[in-house]
Design a protein around this motif. Structure first.
Motif, mmCIF file in Angstrom:
data_model
loop_
_atom_site.group_PDB
_atom_site.id
_atom_site.type_symbol
_atom_site.label_atom_id
_atom_site.label_comp_id
_atom_site.label_asym_id
_atom_site.label_seq_id
_atom_site.Cartn_x
_atom_site.Cartn_y
_atom_site.Cartn_z
ATOM 1 N N THR A 1 0.863 -1.184 0.000
ATOM 2 C CA THR A 1 0.000 0.000 0.000
ATOM 3 C C THR A 1 0.893 1.224 0.000
ATOM 4 N N ALA A 2 0.456 2.269 -0.696
ATOM 5 C CA ALA A 2 1.275 3.479 -0.792
ATOM 6 C C ALA A 2 0.393 4.680 -1.061
ATOM 7 N N ARG A 3 0.849 5.820 -0.589
ATOM 8 C CA ARG A 3 0.134 7.063 -0.880
ATOM 9 C C ARG A 3 0.402 7.542 -2.305
ATOM 10 N N ASP A 4 1.513 7.052 -2.876
ATOM 11 C CA ASP A 4 1.905 7.466 -4.213
ATOM 12 C C ASP A 4 1.798 6.299 -5.175
ATOM 13 N N CYS A 5 1.647 6.606 -6.455
ATOM 14 C CA CYS A 5 1.737 5.587 -7.496
ATOM 15 C C CYS A 5 3.225 5.321 -7.726
ATOM 16 N N GLN B 1 -0.047 13.427 -10.014
ATOM 17 C CA GLN B 1 -0.647 12.154 -10.430
ATOM 18 C C GLN B 1 -0.129 11.014 -9.558
ATOM 19 N N ARG B 2 1.164 11.019 -9.278
ATOM 20 C CA ARG B 2 1.745 9.953 -8.463
ATOM 21 C C ARG B 2 1.157 9.949 -7.063
ATOM 22 N N ASP C 1 -6.073 12.833 -11.531
ATOM 23 C CA ASP C 1 -6.105 11.576 -12.277
ATOM 24 C C ASP C 1 -5.703 11.829 -13.720
ATOM 25 N N ASN C 2 -6.609 12.364 -14.509
ATOM 26 C CA ASN C 2 -6.367 12.619 -15.924
ATOM 27 C C ASN C 2 -5.827 14.036 -16.096
ATOM 28 N N ALA C 3 -4.580 14.172 -16.520
ATOM 29 C CA ALA C 3 -3.971 15.505 -16.653
ATOM 30 C C ALA C 3 -4.651 16.332 -17.734
ATOM 31 N N ALA C 4 -5.319 15.686 -18.680
ATOM 32 C CA ALA C 4 -6.037 16.423 -19.720
ATOM 33 C C ALA C 4 -7.359 16.986 -19.207
ATOM 34 N N GLN C 5 -7.817 16.505 -18.060
ATOM 35 C CA GLN C 5 -9.028 17.024 -17.401
ATOM 36 C C GLN C 5 -8.730 17.128 -15.904
ATOM 37 N N ALA C 6 -7.677 17.838 -15.572
ATOM 38 C CA ALA C 6 -7.189 17.869 -14.194
ATOM 39 C C ALA C 6 -8.112 18.690 -13.300
ATOM 40 N N HIS C 7 -8.511 18.098 -12.180
ATOM 41 C CA HIS C 7 -9.302 18.807 -11.191
ATOM 42 C C HIS C 7 -9.056 18.169 -9.824
ATOM 43 N N LEU D 1 -3.782 20.216 -18.658
ATOM 44 C CA LEU D 1 -2.410 20.590 -18.296
ATOM 45 C C LEU D 1 -1.428 20.354 -19.435
ATOM 46 N N TYR D 2 -1.889 19.779 -20.542
ATOM 47 C CA TYR D 2 -1.031 19.616 -21.709
ATOM 48 C C TYR D 2 -1.179 20.780 -22.689
ATOM 49 N N ASP D 3 -2.089 21.681 -22.418
ATOM 50 C CA ASP D 3 -2.335 22.811 -23.313
ATOM 51 C C ASP D 3 -1.089 23.702 -23.382
ATOM 52 N N ALA D 4 -0.597 23.942 -24.609
ATOM 53 C CA ALA D 4 0.657 24.681 -24.785
ATOM 54 C C ALA D 4 0.563 26.107 -24.237
#
Length: 675
Positions: free
Chosen positions: A263-267, A402-403, A408-414, A376-379
């Motif tokens: 078990t871990a707090r990080d990925c 993310q880790r 979760d999804n950096a393209a829809q980060a919230h 977050l990938y937006d230039a």
């Protein structure tokens, strides 16, 4: 031990309460002072010291240890955490397992017992069990308090009837060294009859040093080759930088049939391990958890709001419900401001903020400022993050969040609501940074996302009043068509409050704001309020052209409420001041006058006004076509009505057809109902 403190044997304490009371007094803290420091009430601390209640071990490790000055006292710290675990509070008749002692007398950690009144999570349990049996080596990861240890314990207890189960909780400075890991595993194997690992348990350092780490791992591997087992390691994020510990785990994966559950707090993304994310309680699970845990009555709506605010995190729910169970409070206010509660805020501070790098924390602040999912990938956003947000390595910061399961999804980060609100609360302390981040968000919504309303809100939050008004002014037609007048007016109200707090002259900005407010409210039930705004704006205007423009908006309102005489009065009050070359304003006034005269029965005068408006539009070669088309359509409709009144149906039909042709150029802009 640090000098100045008397030596005390950690194992001389048999209860959590006795040890807490001793350590608190040694730290020269009152119960009230300790409670404030760790986010509990004085009565909570009193109950802890009397062993009537126990804090969660994770909370003890995160909050109590630093405040009691035990950061450099690993043995005392470990004993305090151990006494806070349910296993240390064993009572007859419970299903808790006593500690297992190996043949050398070294204590082996038992599988954590099920919590009292634990809510089953059958879907998650089945998923974890299936992944473990299929992949053999998995890491359960998620934010602190989400239930990783609980579900791992459930799996371990379930499989303990099929194979031996080893459990080790990594504790900083105590069980995170390779030597301790090897010794604990060897003791476990010896307890199950594997005498070949005895060389790993010798106390003579010289004899033990004769075996290299590879030789020690090989001995362990051979033993597991004879008897498969489940090896559970809790808090594995603490050894992700310990190369020798990772080497042991990877060797066990590669050379033995053992099952490994971390078990871990990080990925961690370890080789040979499958990562399994652990989310919050589902809706039904969460509602059941709240219902059985809280003494204060919550209706279903309130329970759902609390569950959503906490993101289904059992630890956060437990902290919140501890407050509800002991105090008479306003439930709605409590849920809305959950992030300000001392226990919750202290927990979030210790488990999230203090674990992040400066860049990741700054990115977390930026996401909190945005208030909605962002790519977050937006230039362009990357560029803004560097120039306005001082985030030089956005990619690395994104990976860290993310880790740590914060996005979760950096393209829809919230962010989940409670973390977002907590981060926003901390952002309010640094107004300069808060304004820069809202400026960043405003620029992005304006230039990249084309969302004028969101841009205006962010500019308002940044104190950039002119830009906020500009965005609503530029996008007012779209705002009205999307039924967003209400939110836009709220932004304008905030800007107006900012204007009132300034001592400088902001007459022009206030006038523009009032005109916008009036236009937005015209199509709502607050039309009277909008008319009052337009009249106030008219009183602030000094330029004849500006006055005439405001009168055009105001006359639409008076026509709408059938006060046509007032429309004529308004139009006549400014007509003489408008220069003839101002074609657009003169045409708008002529159309409004035509409508008012028509409704008052002055049909001939109405037709004259309409022809005058058409003549003016014929000269508007350089103006935007939709504006010209709207004026022509309205004038032609008035002439069609006049022709009908003269029983000239052919002329009426001709004017109507021309009006419809002009209307098609309006790109779905609605014609006024009074036309």
């Amino acid at each position: 031990m640090p000098s100045g403190k008397p030596f005390v044997d950690p194992h001389s304490f048999n209860t959590f309460g006795a040890m807490l009371r001793y350590l608190r007094r040694q730290a020269r803290l009152t119960q009230r002072e300790l409670g404030i420091a760790v986010g509990y009430s004085e009565s909570h601390i009193n109950r802890f010291e009397k062993n009537k209640r126990f804090p969660d071990p994770t909370t003890v490790a995160a909050l109590f240890i630093p405040e009691l000055g035990l950061s450099q006292e690993p043995e005392l710290a470990a004993r305090l955490v151990q006494l806070a675990t349910p296993a240390a509070q064993h009572s007859p008749g419970s299903n808790e397992q006593p500690a297992l002692f190996g043949k050398t007398g070294l204590a082996l950690e038992p599988i954590p017992p099920a919590r009292p009144h634990q809510i089953p999570r059958p879907a998650l349990l089945a998923k974890v069990r299936s992944r473990l049996l299929a992949d053999r080596h998995i890491v359960l990861y998620g934010i602190p308090g989400i239930g990783k240890t609980t579900i791992a314990g459930d799996v371990a207890r379930e499989l303990s009837g099929r194979m031996p189960v080893f459990w080790l909780t990594f504790t900083p400075g105590i069980t995170t060294s390779a030597d301790v890991v090897v010794r604990q595993i060897a003791e476990f194997l010896l307890a199950h009859g594997h005498v070949e690992v005895k060389p790993l348990l010798v106390t003579d350092r010289r004899l033990k040093a004769a075996l290299s780490l590879d030789q020690q791992i090989n001995l362990i591997g051979k033993a597991f080759g004879r008897q498969p087992a489940l090896l559970c390691f809790d808090n594995a994020e603490l050894v992700q930088d310990e190369e020798t510990c990772l080497q042991i785990l990877q060797h066990l994966c590669a050379t033995t049939p053992a099952y490994l559950l971390l078990t871990a707090r990080d990925c961690l993304s370890l080789p040979d391990f499958s990562d399994v994310p652990v989310g919050g309680l589902g809706c039904e699970e969460g509602l059941a958890f709240i219902t059985q845990s809280v003494g204060h009555p919550l209706d279903e709506k309130q329970a759902r709001r609390l569950l959503e605010k906490a993101g289904g995190n059992p630890m956060l729910l437990r902290l919140a419900m501890g407050k509800l169970a002991n105090e008479q409070i306003d439930l709605e206010t409590f849920i809305a401001r959950l992030e300000t509660e001392p226990q919750v805020a202290a927990y979030l501070l210790q488990t999230i903020q203090k674990r992040l790098s400066p860049a990741a924390w700054r990115l977390l602040l930026m996401l909190a400022a945005f208030q909605q999912p962002v790519n977050l990938y937006d230039a362009y956003l990357v560029e803004l993050a560097q120039t306005l947000g001082d985030i030089d390595h956005l990619g690395e910061a994104t990976t860290e969040l993310q880790r740590r399961s914060l996005i979760d999804n950096a393209a829809q980060a919230h962010l989940h609501p409670l973390i977002r609100d907590y981060v926003t609360l901390t952002l309010n302390v640094d107004m300069a940074l808060r304004q820069r981040l809202h400026r960043l968000a405003g620029d992005w919504f304006r230039d990249s996302n084309r969302d004028g309303l969101a841009a205006a809100w962010h500019y308002s939050s940044a104190g950039l009043m002119d830009l906020a008004v500009d965005e609503i002014e530029e996008n007012k037609d779209a705002i009205i068509s999307r039924d967003q007048a209400g939110p836009a007016v709220m932004i304008l109200d905030e800007v107006q409050n900012q204007i009132k707090r300034l001592r400088s002259d902001q007459t022009n900005l206030l006038r523009r704001l009032l005109v916008l407010r009036g236009i937005l409210l015209t199509g709502t039930l607050r039309v009277a309020e909008g008319e009052a705004d337009l009249r106030q704006a008219l009183s602030l205007a000094s330029s004849p052209a500006v006055q005439a423009s405001i009168v055009c908006h105001l006359a639409e309102v008076t026509n709408q409420r059938s006060d046509f005489l007032e429309t004529l009065r308004l139009v006549h009050s400014v007509q003489a001041q408008i220069i003839p070359d101002d074609l657009l304003l003169n045409a708008r006034l002529a159309v409004l006058e035509s409508v008012a005269n028509d409704m008052l029965g002055n049909t001939v005068e109405s037709a004259r006004n309409a022809y005058e408006a058409l003549a003016l539009t014929d000269r508007m070669a350089g103006l935007p076509q939709p504006l010209v088309a709207e004026l022509r359509a309205r004038a032609q409709f008035e002439l069609a009505g006049f022709a009908r009144s003269q029983r000239n149906l052919a002329s009426s039909l001709s004017h109507t057809q021309v009006a419809l042709a002009s209307a098609r150029l309006l790109a779905n802009r609605a014609l006024p109902t009074c036309a």
